[in-house]
Motif scaffolding. Structure first.
Motif, PDB file in Angstrom:
ATOM      1  N   LYS A 163       0.839  -1.203   0.000  1.00 45.62           N
ATOM      2  CA  LYS A 163       0.000   0.000   0.000  1.00 45.62           C
ATOM      3  C   LYS A 163       0.874   1.253   0.000  1.00 45.62           C
ATOM      4  CE  LYS A 163      -3.945   2.056   2.334  1.00 45.62           C
ATOM      5  NZ  LYS A 163      -4.889   1.969   3.451  1.00 45.62           N
ATOM      6  N   PHE A 164       1.919   1.268   0.830  1.00 43.68           N
ATOM      7  CA  PHE A 164       2.847   2.401   0.861  1.00 43.68           C
ATOM      8  C   PHE A 164       3.461   2.607  -0.522  1.00 43.68           C
ATOM      9  CE2 PHE A 164       7.300   3.673   0.941  1.00 43.68           C
ATOM     10  CZ  PHE A 164       7.189   4.953   1.454  1.00 43.68           C
ATOM     11  N   SER A 165       3.946   1.539  -1.144  1.00 42.95           N
ATOM     12  CA  SER A 165       4.591   1.637  -2.458  1.00 42.95           C
ATOM     13  C   SER A 165       3.620   2.135  -3.517  1.00 42.95           C
ATOM     14  CB  SER A 165       5.166   0.276  -2.867  1.00 42.95           C
ATOM     15  OG  SER A 165       6.217  -0.079  -2.002  1.00 42.95           O
ATOM     16  N   LEU A 166       2.394   1.655  -3.466  1.00 41.11           N
ATOM     17  CA  LEU A 166       1.363   2.085  -4.423  1.00 41.11           C
ATOM     18  C   LEU A 166       1.076   3.575  -4.256  1.00 41.11           C
ATOM     19  CD1 LEU A 166      -0.726   1.224  -6.591  1.00 41.11           C
ATOM     20  CD2 LEU A 166      -2.325   0.830  -4.715  1.00 41.11           C
ATOM     21  N   LEU A 167       0.912   4.021  -3.009  1.00 47.61           N
ATOM     22  CA  LEU A 167       0.643   5.444  -2.764  1.00 47.61           C
ATOM     23  C   LEU A 167       1.810   6.311  -3.204  1.00 47.61           C
ATOM     24  CD1 LEU A 167      -1.121   5.297   0.718  1.00 47.61           C
ATOM     25  CD2 LEU A 167      -2.162   5.877  -1.485  1.00 47.61           C
ATOM     26  N   GLN A 168       3.042   5.873  -2.946  1.00 51.46           N
ATOM     27  CA  GLN A 168       4.219   6.628  -3.371  1.00 51.46           C
ATOM     28  C   GLN A 168       4.251   6.727  -4.895  1.00 51.46           C
ATOM     29  OE1 GLN A 168       4.753   8.004  -0.290  1.00 51.46           O
ATOM     30  NE2 GLN A 168       6.773   8.231  -1.135  1.00 51.46           N
ATOM     31  N   GLN A 170       1.657   6.630  -6.918  1.00 56.32           N
ATOM     32  CA  GLN A 170       0.597   7.548  -7.332  1.00 56.32           C
ATOM     33  C   GLN A 170       1.016   8.994  -7.106  1.00 56.32           C
ATOM     34  OE1 GLN A 170      -2.720   6.099  -5.039  1.00 56.32           O
ATOM     35  NE2 GLN A 170      -3.283   4.593  -6.586  1.00 56.32           N
ATOM     36  N   LYS A 171       1.663   9.276  -5.976  1.00 57.27           N
ATOM     37  CA  LYS A 171       2.137  10.639  -5.699  1.00 57.27           C
ATOM     38  C   LYS A 171       3.144  11.075  -6.755  1.00 57.27           C
ATOM     39  CE  LYS A 171       1.690  10.573  -0.667  1.00 57.27           C
ATOM     40  NZ  LYS A 171       2.449  10.522   0.595  1.00 57.27           N
ATOM     41  N   LYS A 172       4.036  10.158  -7.146  1.00 56.90           N
ATOM     42  CA  LYS A 172       5.061  10.484  -8.134  1.00 56.90           C
ATOM     43  C   LYS A 172       4.415  10.807  -9.481  1.00 56.90           C
ATOM     44  CE  LYS A 172       9.298   8.808 -10.224  1.00 56.90           C
ATOM     45  NZ  LYS A 172      10.228   7.725 -10.403  1.00 56.90           N
ATOM     46  N   VAL A 173       3.429  10.006  -9.890  1.00 56.91           N
ATOM     47  CA  VAL A 173       2.732  10.249 -11.165  1.00 56.91           C
ATOM     48  C   VAL A 173       2.009  11.586 -11.120  1.00 56.91           C
ATOM     49  CG1 VAL A 173       0.830   9.456 -12.626  1.00 56.91           C
ATOM     50  CG2 VAL A 173       2.535   7.822 -11.816  1.00 56.91           C
ATOM     51  N   LEU A 174       1.315  11.877 -10.007  1.00 61.82           N
ATOM     52  CA  LEU A 174       0.606  13.152  -9.879  1.00 61.82           C
ATOM     53  C   LEU A 174       1.577  14.323  -9.932  1.00 61.82           C
ATOM     54  CD1 LEU A 174      -2.030  12.308  -7.118  1.00 61.82           C
ATOM     55  CD2 LEU A 174      -2.486  12.835  -9.525  1.00 61.82           C
ATOM     56  N   PHE A 175       2.713  14.204  -9.253  1.00 62.82           N
ATOM     57  CA  PHE A 175       3.723  15.263  -9.258  1.00 62.82           C
ATOM     58  C   PHE A 175       4.265  15.480 -10.667  1.00 62.82           C
ATOM     59  CE2 PHE A 175       8.105  16.803  -8.799  1.00 62.82           C
ATOM     60  CZ  PHE A 175       7.853  17.982  -8.102  1.00 62.82           C
ATOM     61  N   GLU A 176       4.565  14.381 -11.378  1.00 60.73           N
ATOM     62  CA  GLU A 176       5.090  14.500 -12.740  1.00 60.73           C
ATOM     63  C   GLU A 176       4.056  15.124 -13.671  1.00 60.73           C
ATOM     64  OE1 GLU A 176       6.382  10.526 -13.587  1.00 60.73           O
ATOM     65  OE2 GLU A 176       8.242  10.773 -12.444  1.00 60.73           O
TER      66      GLU A 176
END
Length: 182
Positions: A163-168, A170-176
């Motif tokens: 779950k942590f890896s998935l959220l990280q 998703q955050k990276k994709v949103l930031f990019e």
């Protein structure tokens, strides 16, 4: 001052020093960050109650080979860890000092501790104080912000890392996406 018979509950935790960094640790971390998407850290003596074997099992799986796992072992008999045939994403460090360990902790993505006995867990508190994520068992009270997994439940521990890896991710994709659109 008068306490009127009340018990005051407090802790004696003192946060780790943030202004000391080990140059050798920084060099290794820079190399790992070029090769791996995330860096996870665990630590403790080589005892079954720390569940280091769970961490090694998780990060040995092919689907987790893009993440680095650093295990810091202290005290005790480390011979059973010396001859393990580990994949390239897993590194074991023996008896490193506090500055070296804390440098790695300051620059990791997540500290993990599936420890199954009650203890304070200073490294969990240090990770949180450094602004890092921490995943730890509910064997004892944990600092606010810790991602909690059920005590002695390997699947729940694995699920929390997933779950942590998935959220990280998703955050990276949103930031990019924001960077591209902004």
């Amino acid at each position: 001052s008068h306490y009127h018979g009340k018990i005051v509950d407090t802790h004696s935790y003192i946060a780790a020093t943030k202004n000391l960094e080990d140059p050798d640790a920084l060099e290794i971390l820079q190399m790992l960050k070029k090769r791996f998407s995330k860096i996870f850290i665990a630590s403790g003596p080589p005892l079954d109650i720390y569940r280091h074997e769970w961490c090694i099992e998780y990060f040995s799986k092919k689907e987790h080979s893009n993440d680095a796992f650093l295990l810091f072992l202290y005290q005790g008999d480390i011979s059973s860890y010396k001859n393990l045939n580990l994949p390239l994403n897993i590194r074991i460090f023996y008896r490193k000092d506090e500055v070296y360990f804390n440098t790695c902790l300051m620059h990791c993505d997540c500290y993990i501790r599936p420890f199954i006995q009650e203890s304070f867990g200073i490294a969990v508190s240090d990770a949180i104080s450094f602004g890092k994520e921490a995943i730890a068992s509910d064997a004892c009270k944990r600092p606010v912000g810790t991602i909690i997994c059920r005590n002695n439940d390997k699947q729940d521990f694995f699920n929390k890392i997933d779950k942590f890896s998935l959220l990280q991710g998703q955050k990276k994709v949103l930031f990019e996406q924001f960077e591209l659109e902004g």
